[in-house]
Every structure is written in structure tokens, then in C-alpha cells.
Design a protein around this motif. Structure first.
Motif, short mmCIF file in Angstrom:
data_model
loop_
_atom_site.label_atom_id
_atom_site.label_comp_id
_atom_site.label_asym_id
_atom_site.label_seq_id
_atom_site.Cartn_x
_atom_site.Cartn_y
_atom_site.Cartn_z
N ILE A 61 34.77 39.14 31.26
CA ILE A 61 35.59 38.01 31.72
C ILE A 61 36.58 38.45 32.79
O ILE A 61 36.74 37.79 33.83
CB ILE A 61 36.33 37.37 30.52
CG1 ILE A 61 35.32 36.72 29.57
CG2 ILE A 61 37.35 36.34 31.00
CD1 ILE A 61 35.92 36.24 28.27
N ILE A 62 37.24 39.57 32.57
CA ILE A 62 38.20 40.08 33.56
C ILE A 62 37.50 40.40 34.88
O ILE A 62 38.01 40.09 35.97
CB ILE A 62 38.91 41.34 33.01
CG1 ILE A 62 39.86 40.97 31.87
CG2 ILE A 62 39.69 42.05 34.12
CD1 ILE A 62 41.03 40.12 32.28
N LEU A 65 36.80 37.21 36.86
CA LEU A 65 38.01 36.69 37.51
C LEU A 65 38.37 37.49 38.75
O LEU A 65 38.76 36.94 39.78
CB LEU A 65 39.18 36.71 36.52
CG LEU A 65 39.15 35.66 35.40
CD1 LEU A 65 40.30 35.89 34.43
CD2 LEU A 65 39.23 34.25 35.98
N GLU A 66 38.24 38.80 38.66
CA GLU A 66 38.57 39.65 39.81
C GLU A 66 37.61 39.42 40.96
O GLU A 66 38.03 39.30 42.12
CB GLU A 66 38.52 41.12 39.38
CG GLU A 66 39.67 41.54 38.49
CD GLU A 66 39.56 42.99 38.04
OE1 GLU A 66 40.55 43.52 37.53
OE2 GLU A 66 38.48 43.58 38.19
N SER A 68 35.78 36.84 41.67
CA SER A 68 35.72 35.48 42.20
C SER A 68 36.77 35.23 43.28
O SER A 68 36.68 34.24 44.01
CB SER A 68 35.91 34.47 41.07
OG SER A 68 37.23 34.56 40.55
N TYR A 70 39.86 34.63 42.56
CA TYR A 70 40.81 33.65 42.01
C TYR A 70 42.19 34.26 41.80
O TYR A 70 43.19 33.52 41.73
CB TYR A 70 40.27 33.10 40.69
CG TYR A 70 41.18 32.08 40.06
CD1 TYR A 70 41.28 30.79 40.59
CD2 TYR A 70 41.98 32.40 38.97
CE1 TYR A 70 42.13 29.86 40.04
CE2 TYR A 70 42.83 31.47 38.40
CZ TYR A 70 42.90 30.20 38.94
OH TYR A 70 43.75 29.28 38.39
N MET A 71 42.28 35.57 41.71
CA MET A 71 43.54 36.21 41.34
C MET A 71 44.67 35.90 42.32
O MET A 71 45.80 35.64 41.92
CB MET A 71 43.34 37.72 41.22
CG MET A 71 42.37 38.13 40.13
SD MET A 71 42.96 37.75 38.49
CE MET A 71 44.11 39.08 38.25
N ALA A 74 45.87 32.44 41.77
CA ALA A 74 46.69 32.38 40.56
C ALA A 74 48.11 32.87 40.84
O ALA A 74 49.09 32.31 40.33
CB ALA A 74 46.05 33.23 39.46
N THR A 96 48.03 39.79 34.59
CA THR A 96 46.64 39.43 34.27
C THR A 96 45.80 40.67 34.02
O THR A 96 44.99 40.71 33.09
CB THR A 96 46.02 38.61 35.43
OG1 THR A 96 46.82 37.45 35.66
CG2 THR A 96 44.60 38.18 35.09
#
Length: 338
Positions: A61-62, A65-66, A68, A70-71, A74, A96
Motif C-alpha cells: 500500500i505504501i 501511494l509513493e 502514484s 499522490y504524496m 497530500a 506518511t
């Protein structure tokens, strides 16, 4: 993570019980050999059956997110909220990252512009439930108490993080800066790259945590065989029972958790003599143990990085604060719900 991890955990633990542990005990080996062998089997069962499913899923999951992109978004979205606790939106990145591991999160704190922000972020990062703490929450609370109770642990921790941040933002001296950050394009994560990154992170657990767990398990097996553990547990049990309602061997598990957080869970299973902790401890005891472990002193690797990044004085303050907070909150929960 909770549902899939719990399903995989049950499969692996049951397989170890049926195909490894029971046949080994049936061999009727000499007591010392049997004690050491059982300790090693329980360590493997705890590491592979309890920690592995949750750690791997969380790292996937982490990594998604990295990859994509998206960080950075965010960070921008969180800027106003972060200012309330004395930092700019960029602090959401180490916070995060801390969900995966506190060590790289602490290392990324150096990207914050002021020492004030780095101090506040370091305090808060060490309180974020990393993947090892997620193992404890998912493997103990979600499995033996309930998923709702597991989410309540997160609720308690996040509330304490906010309270701590608000307090530190008012007492920590120094300047607070705004945020300037490049916004990278969103992209679809590459499954192969995600898998490689997740495996790279998981390999640390397999090749560092597992050997530590095996050595620690053998050490505990020897101490238990020669009666040392029984003496230690008798000494500390009046205090652990009086404050937290926990048996004496839980203190040993907490101490081993300083090496790596998930080892607290695994050591507890070893000392309890079974991975089915619900059979030997009550739901309240399991809940209190999990809360204390999650809030308790950061792991040794995190402490080492803290010393390098923020110095011995702040590291000591974080250590004392987290120990005190863990015992205080655990004690309050026990005495309120007992």
C-alpha cells in the motif's frame, strides 16, 4: 490489511501447529532440546505467520501511494492542518512514511526547514503506527478482540498525536515557515516496481528481524528452561498487574519490542506458549498490551537515527515521553474498563 492479513495469519499459524509443532513435540526429545526446538518453531510461527502477512500488505500500500505521485498533493492539501501543529504541509511526507517505518521517516525530517519543525516532526513520527505496530494492532487486537477495537487503537494514537502536536507547537521555540514544493504528475503505479519496492522493504524484516527473533527466542527458551524467566516475572508481575493488569511475562515482551516493535508481539506469543493469545489472555489484557506497545519507546533503529538527526537531548525527551505516555494510557484504559 486487517481482513486479508488475518486470513493469511490463520492459515500459516494453523499449518505450523499441525505440520511442525505437534510432530516435533511427539518426537519425545530430551527436555532441553525440546525446549529450544519449540522456541525456534514458535519464533518461525510468530514471524512468518503473524508478522509477514501484515507487513507485506502494508508495504504494498505504501509503495502504491509513493509511485502514484499522490504524496506531494497530500502535502499541499494538509498544509493548513499541519500549520496548526507547528509545521508546514511538507511534514505530511515523513508522517506518511512513518506508517511504513519510522526510520526513513525520521531521516526525511531533515528536509524540513527549521529545527523547530524537525523537533516537532520527530516527536510525532515516533508516535505514528509503523508497519511493525500495525502487525501488533492487526495481529492482536483485530484478530482476538475485533476490528472495531483495532480501529479504536488508531483513534487513540491519532488523538494523542494531535494533542502532542498542538502542545509542542506552542512550547517549542523557533520559526515556522511556509511551503514551496514541486507538484509531480499523477501516474499509474507500475505493479512490478511496487512489488520490488515492497519486497525490498520486506527483506529487511526477513533478513534482520527474523534472525533477531530466532536468537531472542533461543535466549528466552534457555532462560525459561533454567527458571530465570520465572524469577523475573515474579518480580515484575505485581507492578504489571497493578498498573496494567498484565502478566509478568508481558514486561519481557515489551523489552524485546525495543529491538523491533513486532518482536513484542512475537515474544508474547512465545512466552505464552501459543500463537492463540485469546486462549491465555483476556480481550482487555490484549487491548492494553497492544496500546502500551504501540505508544511505548521507539525501536532501537529509530532511536539510533534520532540521535543522529536531532541529538541526544531530544532523543531522550522522546524516549521518556513515549514510555510515560504508553504506561499512562495503558493504565487508564485498564482501570477504566476493568
Amino acid at each position: 490489511v486487517f481482513v486479508v492479513g488475518t486470513y493469511l495469519e490463520e492459515l500459516i499459524v494453523e499449518a505450523f501447529e499441525i505440520f511442525v509443532l505437534q510432530p516435533f513435540i511427539a518426537l519425545g526429545l530430551p527436555p532441553l532440546v525440546e525446549a529450544l526446538g519449540t522456541a525456534i518453531i514458535l519464533a518461525l510461527q510468530a514471524g512468518l505467520g503473524i508478522a509477514f502477512p501484515f507487513v507485506f500488505l502494508f508495504y504494498v500500500i505504501i509503495s502504491i501511494l509513493e509511485d502514484s505521485g499522490y504524496m506531494t498533493r497530500a502535502a499541499f492539501l494538509a498544509d493548513n492542518a499541519m500549520h496548526q501543529i507547528g509545521m508546514h504541509g511538507g511534514a505530511v511526507i515523513p508522517l506518511t512514511l512513518a506508517f511504513g517505518c519510522n526510520v526513513p521517516a525520521i531521516m526525511s525530517v531533515r528536509l524540513l526547514r527549521s529545527r523547530r519543525e524537525r523537533i516537532i516532526a520527530s516527536f510525532l513520527v515516533t508516535m505514528v503506527p509503523c508497519s511493525a505496530r500495525t502487525v501488533i494492532i492487526a495481529g492482536i487486537v483485530a484478530t482476538f478482540v475485533g476490528i472495531g477495537a483495532a480501529f479504536s487503537v488508531y483513534g487513540i494514537v491519532f488523538a494523542l498525536i494531535i494533542i502532542t502536536g498542538l502542545f509542542l507547537s506552542r512550547v517549542t521555540p523557533g520559526e515556522q515557515f511556509g511551503m514551496i514544493m514541486e507538484m509531480v504528475a499523477l501516474r499509474r503505479p507500475d505493479p512490478k516496481l511496487v512489488a520490488r519496492k515492497a519486497w525490498a522493504r520486506l527483506s529487511e524484516f526477513l533478513f534482520i528481524a527474523m534472525p533477531l527473533l530466532l536468537v531472542g527466542s533461543v535466549f528466552l527458551g534457555l532462560l525459561e528452561f533454567f527458571g530465570v524467566m520465572a524469577i523475573f516475572e515474579q518480580i515484575v508481575e505485581p507492578y504489571t498487574m497493578g498498573l496494567l493488569g498484565l502478566p509478568g511475562y508481558s514486561a519481557t515482551a515489551l523489552i524485546f519490542g525495543i529491538l523491533r516493535k513486532e518482536m513484542a508481539f512475537e515474544t508474547l506469543a512465545i512466552l505464552a506458549g501459543t500463537a492463540d493469545l485469546g486462549a491465555v489472555l483476556t480481550s482487555l489484557q490484549l487491548y492494553v498490551f497492544s496500546v502500551v506497545t504501540v505508544l511505548f519507546i521507539p525501536c532501537l533503529a529509530t532511536i539510533t537515527v534520532l540521535l543522529r538527526e536531532v541529538g541526544s537531548r531530544i532523543t531522550l525527551a522522546i524516549t521518556v515521553y513515549t514510555i510515560s505516555l504508553g504506561l499512562l494510557i495503558g493504565g487508564l484504559i485498564y482501570h477504566l474498563l476493568a
